[in-house]
Design a protein around this motif. Structure first.
Motif, PDB file in Angstrom:
ATOM      1  N   TYR A  35       0.841  -1.187   0.000  1.00 44.06           N
ATOM      2  CA  TYR A  35       0.000   0.000   0.000  1.00 44.06           C
ATOM      3  C   TYR A  35       0.880   1.242   0.000  1.00 44.06           C
ATOM      4  O   TYR A  35       1.931   1.269   0.642  1.00 44.06           O
ATOM      5  CB  TYR A  35      -0.898   0.040   1.243  1.00 44.06           C
ATOM      6  CG  TYR A  35      -1.818  -1.151   1.364  1.00 44.06           C
ATOM      7  CD1 TYR A  35      -1.389  -2.301   2.028  1.00 44.06           C
ATOM      8  CD2 TYR A  35      -3.092  -1.147   0.822  1.00 44.06           C
ATOM      9  CE1 TYR A  35      -2.212  -3.410   2.138  1.00 44.06           C
ATOM     10  CE2 TYR A  35      -3.935  -2.255   0.930  1.00 44.06           C
ATOM     11  CZ  TYR A  35      -3.474  -3.379   1.591  1.00 44.06           C
ATOM     12  OH  TYR A  35      -4.294  -4.473   1.699  1.00 44.06           O
ATOM     13  N   GLN A  36       0.418   2.281  -0.675  1.00 48.48           N
ATOM     14  CA  GLN A  36       1.050   3.593  -0.667  1.00 48.48           C
ATOM     15  C   GLN A  36       0.166   4.531   0.144  1.00 48.48           C
ATOM     16  O   GLN A  36      -1.046   4.569  -0.051  1.00 48.48           O
ATOM     17  CB  GLN A  36       1.166   4.136  -2.102  1.00 48.48           C
ATOM     18  CG  GLN A  36       1.714   5.544  -2.210  1.00 48.48           C
ATOM     19  CD  GLN A  36       1.484   6.131  -3.602  1.00 48.48           C
ATOM     20  OE1 GLN A  36       0.364   6.394  -3.997  1.00 48.48           O
ATOM     21  NE2 GLN A  36       2.564   6.321  -4.350  1.00 48.48           N
ATOM     22  N   GLN A  37       0.777   5.282   1.056  1.00 50.36           N
ATOM     23  CA  GLN A  37       0.016   6.247   1.832  1.00 50.36           C
ATOM     24  C   GLN A  37       0.710   7.594   1.823  1.00 50.36           C
ATOM     25  O   GLN A  37       1.812   7.740   2.338  1.00 50.36           O
ATOM     26  CB  GLN A  37      -0.181   5.772   3.278  1.00 50.36           C
ATOM     27  CG  GLN A  37      -1.084   6.700   4.092  1.00 50.36           C
ATOM     28  CD  GLN A  37      -1.286   6.258   5.516  1.00 50.36           C
ATOM     29  OE1 GLN A  37      -0.380   5.694   6.136  1.00 50.36           O
ATOM     30  NE2 GLN A  37      -2.472   6.495   6.061  1.00 50.36           N
ATOM     31  N   LYS A  38       0.044   8.576   1.250  1.00 45.89           N
ATOM     32  CA  LYS A  38       0.557   9.940   1.250  1.00 45.89           C
ATOM     33  C   LYS A  38       0.017  10.672   2.468  1.00 45.89           C
ATOM     34  O   LYS A  38      -1.027  10.289   3.015  1.00 45.89           O
ATOM     35  CB  LYS A  38       0.179  10.635  -0.055  1.00 45.89           C
ATOM     36  CG  LYS A  38       0.832   9.985  -1.276  1.00 45.89           C
ATOM     37  CD  LYS A  38       0.486  10.696  -2.563  1.00 45.89           C
ATOM     38  CE  LYS A  38       1.200  10.019  -3.727  1.00 45.89           C
ATOM     39  NZ  LYS A  38       0.906  10.668  -5.032  1.00 45.89           N
ATOM     40  N   PRO A  39       0.705  11.727   2.926  1.00 43.70           N
ATOM     41  CA  PRO A  39       0.302  12.430   4.143  1.00 43.70           C
ATOM     42  C   PRO A  39      -1.154  12.867   4.123  1.00 43.70           C
ATOM     43  O   PRO A  39      -1.618  13.470   3.151  1.00 43.70           O
ATOM     44  CB  PRO A  39       1.246  13.640   4.165  1.00 43.70           C
ATOM     45  CG  PRO A  39       2.447  13.171   3.433  1.00 43.70           C
ATOM     46  CD  PRO A  39       1.936  12.289   2.336  1.00 43.70           C
ATOM     47  N   GLY A  40      -1.866  12.529   5.195  1.00 42.15           N
ATOM     48  CA  GLY A  40      -3.245  12.935   5.331  1.00 42.15           C
ATOM     49  C   GLY A  40      -4.233  12.162   4.487  1.00 42.15           C
ATOM     50  O   GLY A  40      -5.412  12.524   4.442  1.00 42.15           O
TER      51      GLY A  40
END
Lengths: 109, 124
Positions: A35-40
């Protein structure tokens, strides 16, 4: 309890190849997911079943597996790829089980 | 296109029960799939809480099992999370997500898509 181990951080320059690893004893027997998670933002699935790419995910994202280590490879890294990346898998026994790695912060220099 | 939206109180007192609902649109829960809850403490990683099948079968994280209840309401096309006896350690962003795998064998489950998440703070 079962653990998946990721490096805390990886840094690459734009256009280079980033490789993020995830290690776990059960990985030879279990699929891995990334999974990729960008800030917020909420996490986004980028790889499933070790190496399958969901529709809409750029071809520069790929996954591979070798023994107790799985690897997420991002070829030709772009600035927009800077994010946290989490691997996910399961212990080798039983029914429904979900374990996440600690996450890796990818920095694009 | 399936979309998920979490809702519930943003502040819960210690020792009380945290209750959240996930409304699903663009897909009927009764048609199948597992549906899950995942949380993320501020600045930390992801932790799976549990998942439920459209029929009501549930699987929970062993570390939280004694305090967690997940239920489904197919008439409202939503599923819910209850976490009892909360402490400050339960402060987190709580996400709901669909598990499109269709099966319950270990290692065969993943989450896609996810809701936007909702921050729940445990404090008096």
């Amino acid at each position: 309890s079962y653990e998946l181990t990721q490096p805390p951080s990886v840094s690459v320059s734009p256009g280079q190849t980033a490789r993020i690893t995830c290690s776990g004893d059960a990985l030879p027997k279990q699929y891995a997911y990334w999974y990729q998670q960008k800030p917020g933002q909420a996490p986004v699935l980028v790889i499933y079943k070790d190496s399958e790419r969901p529709s809409g995910i750029p071809e520069r994202f790929s996954g591979s597996s070798s023994g107790t280590t799985v690897t997420l490879t991002i070829s030709g890294v772009q600035a927009e790829d800077e994010a946290d990346y989490y691997c996910q898998s399961a212990d080798s026994s039983g029914t429904y089980d979900v374990v996440f790695g600690g996450g890796t912060k990818l920095t694009v220099l | 296109q399936v979309q998920l939206q979490e809702s519930g109180p943003g502040l819960v007192k210690p020792s009380e029960t945290l209750s959240l609902t996930c409304a699903v649109s663009g897909y009927s829960i009764s048609s199948g799939y597992y549906w899950g809850w995942i949380r993320q403490p501020p600045g930390k990683g992801l932790e799976w809480i549990g998942s439920i099948y459209h029929s009501g079968s549930t699987y929970y994280n062993p570390s939280l099992k004694s305090r967690v209840t997940i239920s489904v309401d197919t008439s409202k096309n939503q599923f819910s999370l209850k976490l009892s006896s909360v402490t400050a350690a339960d402060t987190a962003v709580y996400y709901c997500a669909r598990d499109p795998s269709g099966g319950a064998a270990a290692g065969s489950n993943w989450f896609d898509p996810w809701g936007q998440g909702t921050l729940v703070t445990v404090s008096s």
